[in-house]
Design a protein around this motif. Structure first.
Motif, short mmCIF file in Angstrom:
data_model
loop_
_atom_site.label_atom_id
_atom_site.label_comp_id
_atom_site.label_asym_id
_atom_site.label_seq_id
_atom_site.Cartn_x
_atom_site.Cartn_y
_atom_site.Cartn_z
N LEU A 1 0.84 -1.20 0.00
CA LEU A 1 0.00 0.00 0.00
C LEU A 1 0.87 1.25 0.00
N GLU A 2 1.97 1.21 0.73
CA GLU A 2 2.89 2.35 0.78
C GLU A 2 3.51 2.60 -0.60
N GLU A 3 3.92 1.54 -1.30
CA GLU A 3 4.47 1.71 -2.66
C GLU A 3 3.40 2.24 -3.60
N ALA A 4 2.21 1.71 -3.49
CA ALA A 4 1.12 2.18 -4.36
C ALA A 4 0.82 3.65 -4.11
N SER A 5 0.85 4.07 -2.86
CA SER A 5 0.56 5.48 -2.56
C SER A 5 1.66 6.40 -3.09
N ARG A 6 2.85 5.84 -3.33
CA ARG A 6 3.96 6.63 -3.91
C ARG A 6 4.01 6.47 -5.43
#
Length: 83
Positions: A17-22
């Protein structure tokens, strides 16, 4: 993980989720064997490389800080006049 029936047999790459948000999944395909991505997403690039895809890296840190990435930087060069 449960996938829709149409995607059940697809080869997938897990993205946090953190990678997707970036905007980690925002990349520029040159062709089916070459992708350009942000150098901040080496882990995803490595997963693509393991599948035989050549990955080229560009620093898009500043663009991502404005919630932009490759699509915002590679707008179509030719536009049809629809009027």
């Amino acid at each position: 993980m449960a996938y829709p029936k149409q995607l059940k047999n697809w080869d997938t790459i897990n993205v946090s989720l953190e990678e997707a948000s970036r905007l980690a999944t925002n990349r520029l395909p040159i062709n089916e064997n070459v992708y350009v991505t942000d150098k901040g997403f080496i882990s995803i690039g490595n997963q693509l490389a393991q599948r035989g895809i050549t990955v080229e890296y560009i620093d898009f840190t500043i663009s991502r800080s404005f919630s932009a990435s490759f699509r915002c930087s590679t707008q179509p060069l030719v536009r049809e006049d629809l009027s």
